[in-house]
Each structure stands twice: as structure tokens, then as C-alpha cells.
Design an enzyme around this catalytic site. Sequence first.
Site, PDB file in Angstrom:
ATOM      1  NE  ARG A 178      -2.393  -1.639   3.230  1.00  0.00           N
ATOM      2  CZ  ARG A 178      -3.014  -1.970   4.337  1.00  0.00           C
ATOM      3  NH1 ARG A 178      -4.328  -1.948   4.374  1.00  0.00           N
ATOM      4  NH2 ARG A 178      -2.351  -2.323   5.409  1.00  0.00           N
ATOM      5  CD  GLU A 228       2.370 -10.872  17.366  1.00  0.00           C
ATOM      6  OE1 GLU A 228       1.766 -11.362  18.332  1.00  0.00           O
ATOM      7  OE2 GLU A 228       1.855 -10.085  16.565  1.00  0.00           O
TER       8      GLU A 228
END
Length: 186
Positions: free
Chosen positions: A70, A107
Site C-alpha cells: 500500500r 511477531e
Amino acid sequence: MTSREGAERRLGELLLSRVRDVADYPKPGIVFKDITPLLADPEAFSALIEALAAIAEERGATKIVGLEARGFILGAPVALRAGIGFIPVRKAGKLPGATLAQRYDLEYGSAEIEIHAEDLSSDDRVLIVDDVLATGGTAEAAVGLVRRTGARLAGLAVLMELGFLPGRERVLAALGDTPYQALITV
């Protein structure tokens, strides 16, 4: 409140009003911030591009680096509006030719991004543009990539910062004295 503060507040309200929350996407418990309604609204999208182009101009940027995917949607029209070049930072293996790569931790696991080795030089001042700052891993890696090219950083600018995640601290540490700006924080 100054007129600039008022304009920034109105811009923030406009942009935020066009961001849609999508519950449980991409997995249960996550509230995804969908910017496609903002992109579909010519007034909001234009205001966003103008604001980011103004940041590029204020900071003397000669190139915009947009982060996949994006960041491409935002960075390319910002570069066009500011009259400067656009450089994509892609996921590993997507660019032909000689590249510089940067691994970073997520993560769960790690990822790698790349930039064409010859696209930036020591003459360039680079503004990194992305849509959302979350945990800061991709932005931190992009800062490292730009520095490895020899280019100077003009800053990092994002549409939205997720203030409940630790991205700000991570990118501020990576940026040092280089400016960071989020147009809205949620």
C-alpha cells in the site's frame, strides 16, 4: 489553535472518517484498518496525497520510497505531485537485477525486503512513505536499506499510526534525528 493546527485537525478527521474497521481480519481478534474507502473517495485521497507531498517538499526530498504494497499506492502519486522520483521497496525476490536486501523480525518469524542497488545515491534525500505504522518492523528495515544505499533520509511519513502498538518507539530509534510524521493516530 493556529490555522495550521486547524487544517491538520480537519485533514485528520477527513482521513479517519474514510478508514473502515474490519473485525476479525485477517484473523480473530484483529481489527483491520481498511483504507480502501479513503482511496475510493477522490476528495480524501487527494487531500492525503497533497499532505504527503507537502511533507516531501518541506523536507527537501528528491525521491520517495514506497513500501510494498500500500506504500506503492500512496508513494507513487506523492512523488508525481512533488515532482520527484519514486522507488519501490519490494518483498524479496520481486525485483530483477542487483538488489540490496534487509531481513527483519515479525511477531512470528521474519521477512525480507529489497531495493534496487542503483536506484538511490548519496545525492538523494529520501522520504519513506507507507500507509500504516504498526509494529515498525518494515519501516525500520526500510530505513536500514535506504542508509545502505548511501542516500540521506529526509524522513518517514505514514497515513496512520496504530498508537496501541510499539511501532513508534522502534522507528524513532532507527531514525535517530530524522523526522517521523503520522497524519492520524488511532
